[in-house]
Design an enzyme around this catalytic site. Structure first.
Site, short mmCIF file in Angstrom:
data_model
loop_
_atom_site.label_atom_id
_atom_site.label_comp_id
_atom_site.label_asym_id
_atom_site.label_seq_id
_atom_site.Cartn_x
_atom_site.Cartn_y
_atom_site.Cartn_z
N LYS A 169 0.54 -1.57 0.19
CA LYS A 169 0.23 -0.09 0.06
C LYS A 169 1.41 1.04 -0.13
O LYS A 169 0.27 2.20 -0.29
CB LYS A 169 -1.19 0.23 1.36
CG LYS A 169 -1.74 0.97 1.32
CD LYS A 169 -3.11 1.77 0.81
CE LYS A 169 -3.33 2.73 1.46
NZ LYS A 169 -4.27 3.36 -0.34
N LYS A 238 0.54 11.63 5.85
CA LYS A 238 0.92 10.20 7.04
C LYS A 238 1.87 8.80 6.49
O LYS A 238 2.26 8.49 6.66
CB LYS A 238 -0.16 9.15 7.64
CG LYS A 238 -0.42 8.22 8.24
CD LYS A 238 -1.77 7.92 9.61
CE LYS A 238 -2.85 7.08 7.90
NZ LYS A 238 -2.65 6.25 6.78
P1 NAD Z 1 -11.53 9.33 8.32
O1 NAD Z 1 -11.61 10.64 8.94
O2 NAD Z 1 -13.19 9.72 6.73
O3 NAD Z 1 -12.84 8.58 8.70
C1 NAD Z 1 -12.36 8.05 10.47
C2 NAD Z 1 -13.47 7.45 11.15
O4 NAD Z 1 -12.73 6.52 12.49
C3 NAD Z 1 -14.02 9.02 11.10
O5 NAD Z 1 -15.34 8.91 11.40
C4 NAD Z 1 -13.75 8.89 13.40
O6 NAD Z 1 -14.40 9.29 13.55
C5 NAD Z 1 -13.65 7.27 13.04
N1 NAD Z 1 -12.55 7.22 14.05
C6 NAD Z 1 -11.35 7.20 14.93
N2 NAD Z 1 -11.54 7.42 15.83
C7 NAD Z 1 -12.04 5.90 16.32
C8 NAD Z 1 -12.00 5.56 16.81
N3 NAD Z 1 -10.97 5.34 18.35
N4 NAD Z 1 -13.04 4.39 17.27
C9 NAD Z 1 -13.71 4.71 16.54
N5 NAD Z 1 -13.92 5.73 15.31
C10 NAD Z 1 -13.18 6.19 15.54
O7 NAD Z 1 -10.25 8.99 7.30
P2 NAD Z 1 -10.54 7.91 5.74
O8 NAD Z 1 -10.51 9.42 4.74
O9 NAD Z 1 -12.00 7.17 5.82
O10 NAD Z 1 -9.30 6.91 6.09
C11 NAD Z 1 -8.90 6.15 6.63
C12 NAD Z 1 -8.95 5.08 6.34
O11 NAD Z 1 -8.81 5.01 5.49
C13 NAD Z 1 -7.12 6.07 6.98
O12 NAD Z 1 -6.07 4.93 7.22
C14 NAD Z 1 -6.70 6.00 5.68
O13 NAD Z 1 -4.69 6.41 5.13
C15 NAD Z 1 -6.88 4.92 4.70
N6 NAD Z 1 -7.55 5.32 3.57
C16 NAD Z 1 -8.00 7.03 2.58
C17 NAD Z 1 -8.52 6.83 1.42
C18 NAD Z 1 -9.33 8.10 1.20
O14 NAD Z 1 -9.22 8.04 -0.20
N7 NAD Z 1 -9.94 8.78 1.98
C19 NAD Z 1 -8.15 5.84 0.69
C20 NAD Z 1 -7.32 5.23 0.69
C21 NAD Z 1 -7.01 4.70 2.09
#
Ligand code: NAD
Length: 296
Positions: A169, A238
């Site tokens: 990744k 990150k």
């Molecule tokens: P985001 O910030 O939109 O969502 C994270 C969610 O986790 C939020 O709803 C938050 O309230 C919740 N959260 C945080 N701490 C928590 C806890 N302790 N307990 C329960 N819920 C909790 O992030 P995202 O963009 O959805 O990304 C999530 C993961 O996916 C990351 O690791 C990111 O690197 C990866 N990712 C994101 C994308 C993208 O395009 N957004 C693409 C590929 C991978």
């Protein structure tokens, strides 16, 4: 199957929604009540903590925004580790191989299998179920959850070594991060010389410069100046930092990666962690005294 799902953000919510729509029974948790309520309205059951999720199902998936959040949700107080029924923790987040190995070892002490399953393809891919899903962990465990992962996207088994899918990744995201800043520099150069940015993007996308930034991010979020692609700068940084750490750990020094890392540190410094990652062009525009797009 019965699936626990923790973290209903930009990526987690559409993945969880698709799983529900595919007929899986979801037990979900997020610290934000509003998103949890929205998923419950679509048929999921709400849990009150990661432990509560893990008390109810054998398979717990998570899509969380930081290494710390994954560690805490998996192994902290009231975490998945204390659940009564859980057998496997499937981390869809990007945490890097070192954190994946750490979570793997801590969960193994309680006979819970950690399965890495980071994804790529953005919010659009999560909504359409077209993500690249990279999995590492025991083959048999992978087969158990394969049908559910198929709902999320195209599934690749990377290997059984813990953290292997995270390395995969990071290689992918380093390229994605590079494409954004490199395309930004090329576009700023052209606009500074008087070229039309819309024409530039059309030409690049018909030519050999085409990449995911020129194909998707510039037409949708940079040229219209909406900066709303759906991935936070903090999350991109990150991943870039994790990739640089991974290289260092392997005894590698990579020049392009180092330059990309410096550029993204400037972006987070000037635009903030909450900005959309397509705002990466702004510091480059500022130094050049031009704006790319925005008017017909
Ligand atoms: P985001 O910030 O939109 O969502 C994270 C969610 O986790 C939020 O709803 C938050 O309230 C919740 N959260 C945080 N701490 C928590 C806890 N302790 N307990 C329960 N819920 C909790 O992030 P995202 O963009 O959805 O990304 C999530 C993961 O996916 C990351 O690791 C990111 O690197 C990866 N990712 C994101 C994308 C993208 O395009 N957004 C693409 C590929 C991978």
């Amino acid at each position: 199957m019965d699936i626990g799902f923790i973290g209903l953000g930009n990526m987690g919510f559409p993945m969880a929604r698709r799983l529900t729509e595919a007929g899986h029974r979801l037990v979900a948790f997020d610290t934000r009540k509003e998103v949890l309520d929205t998923l419950v309205a679509r048929g999921a059951t709400a849990a009150s903590s990661p432990k509560d999720v893990a008390d109810q199902v054998e398979t717990v998936m998570a899509s969380l925004p930081s290494l710390q959040a994954s560690l805490e949700v998996a192994t902290g107080a009231n975490g998945v580790i204390d659940g009564k029924r859980v057998k496997r923790f499937v981390d869809l987040s990007t945490v890097g191989s070192q954190m994946a190995v750490k979570i793997h070892s801590l969960l193994a002490r309680r006979d819970i299998v950690q399965i890495d399953s980071p994804v790529s393809g953005g919010v659009g891919g999560a909504e359409k179920g077209t993500l690249a899903v990279m999995v590492s962990g025991p083959r048999g465990e992978f087969e158990t959850i394969r049908t559910a992962l198929d709902v999320i996207g195209k599934v690749f088994f990377i290997g059984d070594k813990p953290g292997a899918a995270q390395t995969m990744k990071l290689a992918n995201n380093l390229l994605s991060a590079t494409a954004i800043v490199a395309t930004s520099e090329a576009m700023v150069m052209g606009v500074k010389a008087g070229l039309d940015p819309a024409v530039m993007i059309d030409v690049i996308n018909a030519g050999s410069g085409m990449n995911t930034a020129s194909r998707d991010k510039f037409p949708r979020s940079v040229l219209p100046r909406s900066f709303d692609f759906g991935f936070a700068t903090g999350l991109m940084v990150k991943d870039v930092r994790l990739a640089l750490e991974e290289m260092k750990q392997l005894g590698l020094s990579m020049e392009v990666a180092d330059a990309v890392g410096r550029l993204w540190e400037t972006v987070i410094g000037e635009e903030g962690a909450a900005s959309d990652f397509t705002a990466a062009i702004k510091p480059i525009e500022r130094r050049a005294g031009v704006i790319v797009g925005g008017k017909k």
